[in-house]
Design an enzyme around this catalytic site. Sequence first.
Site, short mmCIF file in Angstrom:
data_model
loop_
_atom_site.label_atom_id
_atom_site.label_comp_id
_atom_site.label_asym_id
_atom_site.label_seq_id
_atom_site.Cartn_x
_atom_site.Cartn_y
_atom_site.Cartn_z
N SER A 23 0.84 -1.20 0.00
CA SER A 23 0.00 0.00 0.00
C SER A 23 0.87 1.24 0.00
CB SER A 23 -0.94 0.00 1.22
OG SER A 23 -0.18 0.10 2.40
N TYR A 163 9.99 7.11 16.12
CA TYR A 163 9.97 7.12 14.65
C TYR A 163 11.06 8.06 14.12
CZ TYR A 163 8.02 7.84 9.89
OH TYR A 163 7.84 7.92 8.54
#
Length: 256
Positions: A23, A163
């Site tokens: 995706s 992150y």
Amino acid sequence: MAMAAAQFYDLEGCGVLITGGGSGIGAALVEGFARQGAKVAFIDIAEVESRALVDRLTPEVAHVPYFLKADLRNVSDTALTVDRAAEALGSLSVLINNAARDDRQPLEEVTGESWDENQAVNLRHMFFVAQAAVPHMRRSGGGSIINFSSIAFMMNMGDIPAYATAKAGIIGLTKSLAGRLGPDNIRVNAVLPGMVVTERQKKLWIDDATIAAMIEKQCLKQVLVAEDLVGPCLYLASGCSARMTAQTMIIDGGVF
Ligand SMILES: NC(=O)c1ccc[n+]([C@@H]2O[C@H](COP(=O)([O-])OP(=O)(O)OC[C@H]3O[C@@H](n4cnc5c(N)ncnc54)[C@H](O)[C@@H]3O)[C@@H](O)[C@H]2O)c1
């Protein structure tokens, strides 16, 4: 769909492995490389999206992309999956380390486990997929590894400490691998996208106001979409960038 207008003839029939190809940007890369005539394999944990992508491309491309389901957080599984991908492709010359999961987490809520999990999903697999891919690339006489970082780590965003750390670490990993693998004619570069409007981003993190605020910061006043990353990756994969390694390429519409 806005696809790359250029044809990179050396990518025709070339073995390309893309992680997180089911995706978002990864799916655009699977499609973009397949439309160049490359042989593409992709690893993803999301089976439904991945199979739908293969079905959609099957009537349209010379080599149907080969989907391998795996959880990249599992190191030993990952190495076996890379070997299976290389076997299916016949040879492997290009690796795009794209898979990630950009979870937000406030400082107070980060635990040892959540920190390690974040590094496992965003950083660790990039090394281990490369490690497993290198012997196959050596057999091909060289190759190109493209690691997906992000401009997010340079934007002082307070809600993504793990992150941001992983995405900064990817730059260090890129440079170290480039140093080690240059003698094998394997190039390693990083791509840093800006705000790319994907389904996941729209569902989870961004709305019209966030998009407008980013466009305000960009020199170019268009929204970035997944397909905008295809051309830069084709270039880094092809011989057009033959002497380019250990570099970071920012594709953000001109924020930095
Ligand atoms: N979208 C953006 O705005 C943006 C900005 C900067 C950088 N990036 C980077 O670009 C890359 C692609 O981002 P995206 O927005 O397309 O992400 P996405 O979340 O839309 O797609 C990531 C893909 O990775 C897969 N994946 C996640 N965890 C996995 C696991 N454990 N094992 C196997 N597959 C797994 C997902 O199923 C998904 O198909 C990432 O590295 C991301 O950090 C994205």
